[in-house]
Design an enzyme around this catalytic site. Structure first.
Site: not given
Ligand code: MG
Length: 373
Positions: A172-174, A277
């Protein structure tokens, strides 16, 4: 041995990160975190409040979480005499918001209760889920890893290559406006078959609707699994409109804070994927309910990370064994963030009782410790 909830302790620790963590929300060099210790029926349990030092991911932050736990949540929980973790959310419900603080407290009570009863956390979550399989739950889950924003494309490529070499199957990339198509194109060119997704942490919110469609639509050629939270937390309609105009599936993170908000997002078509989450939604038990709702609606979920210590990681791993978690979670090994972790066990779906981890002596990281009995 005292029956029911005996004592609660709040431990504020500060763990040095192995490298700075840079996202659209800012730069972090230490992870301040609140750990919650609860004693139930004589057994000790631990939970982690995932609030960050600054209120930039959500309104919650470390000092605020400590304050609301000490002044409001722990006293109410003590007075409410909970018989187990199922009673915690109801007792704490009169306090609005503060979901991460509530989740840390519920996790500690759940861990302690399960240890007292000799039950494994993953087995317990499967028993609670309408889709759970306590007798046949997975022993392992597939882990992805997040790579933060780097100084340039060369540093990004070497960071991604390192994570792929470590065995992570999903990266996953920001991203944010100005750091999106170029880094994605660069990583995709080097890794044509890699499972790749991006997280914007709401950073495209300032753009007008047409510019949002152009910016996010420009990522469509790269075959991303999803783009996470491109717009503001509360902009469910905006996400629905954006999703109708781009091919990459939209995933919500910050925007999903409860089962009710999940229902609203699904009714509006605001997302095709949900990042679950437990801290963001107020606890593991609410996370299971959201999982069940998404699974029955045909919406994929995955387990996001908040730079948890080994305590929060163990609960994430247990949660991610549920069948709706069909995409790899941010379940990287503790060494990805910490030189030394607060628990002794390696990262795997816990097999012991409760969350299955043993907490080491915390004194070298401890900023403050408050016992509330
Ligand atoms: Mg996030």
């Amino acid at each position: 041995v005292t029956t029911g909830l005996g004592a609660v302790e709040l431990v504020h620790v500060r763990l040095p990160l192995v490298e700075p963590w840079v996202t659209p929300l800012g730069r972090m060099v230490d992870r301040d975190v609140v750990l919650v210790r609860a004693v139930v029926d004589g057994a000790e349990g631990w939970g982690e409040c995932v609030a960050q030092p600054d209120p930039t991911y959500s309104p919650e932050y470390v000092e605020g979480a400590l304050d609301v736990l000490e002044r409001h949540l722990v006293p109410r929980l003590m007075a409410g005499r909970p018989t187990g973790a199922d009673a915690v959310a109801g007792i704490l419900a009169p306090v609005k918001g503060h979901r991460m603080a509530k989740a840390g407290l519920e996790a500690a009570v759940l861990d302690a209760s399960l240890r007292a009863a000799g039950v494994n956390l993953a087995d317990d979550l499967h028993r609670r889920s309408s889709a759970g399989t306590p007798a046949a739950r997975p022993q392992r889950v597939t882990g992805g890893v997040a790579v933060g924003i780097t100084s340039d494309l060369g540093a990004l490529e070497s960071a991604v290559a390192g994570r792929v070499a470590e065995g992570y199957v999903r990266i996953k990339l920001k991203v944010h406006p100005g750091w999106d198509v170029e880094p994605v194109a660069s990583v995709r060119a080097a890794h044509p078959a890699l499972a790749l997704q991006v997280d914007a942490n709401g950073s495209y919110a300032p753009l007008d609707p047409a510019a949002r469609r152009r910016a996010i639509g420009a990522l469509d050629p790269f075959g991303l699994l999803l783009v996470e939270q491109p717009l503001a937390d509360d902009d469910l309609v905006g996400h629905a409109h954006l999703g109708a105009g781009v091919a990459t599936p939209i995933c919500l993170d910050e925007g999903v804070t409860s089962l009710e908000v999940t229902d609203t997002a699904l009714a509006l078509g605001a997302c095709q994927v949900v990042n679950i989450k437990s801290g963001r939604v107020g606890g593991l038990l609410e996370a299971v309910r959201i999982h069940d709702r998404c699974l029955s609606a045909g919406v994929a979920v995955w387990c996001g990370g908040m730079l948890e210590t080994g305590i929060g990681r163990a609960t994430n791993l247990a949660l991610a064994t549920l069948p709706g978690f069909s995409l790899p979670g941010d379940l990287s090994a503790a060494g990805r963030f910490w030189a030394d972790d607060v628990v002794t066990e390696p990262l795997a779906v816990p097999s012991g009782v409760g969350a299955g981890v043993e907490v080491v002596d915390l004194s070298r990281w401890t900023v403050s410790r408050r016992r509330l009995a």
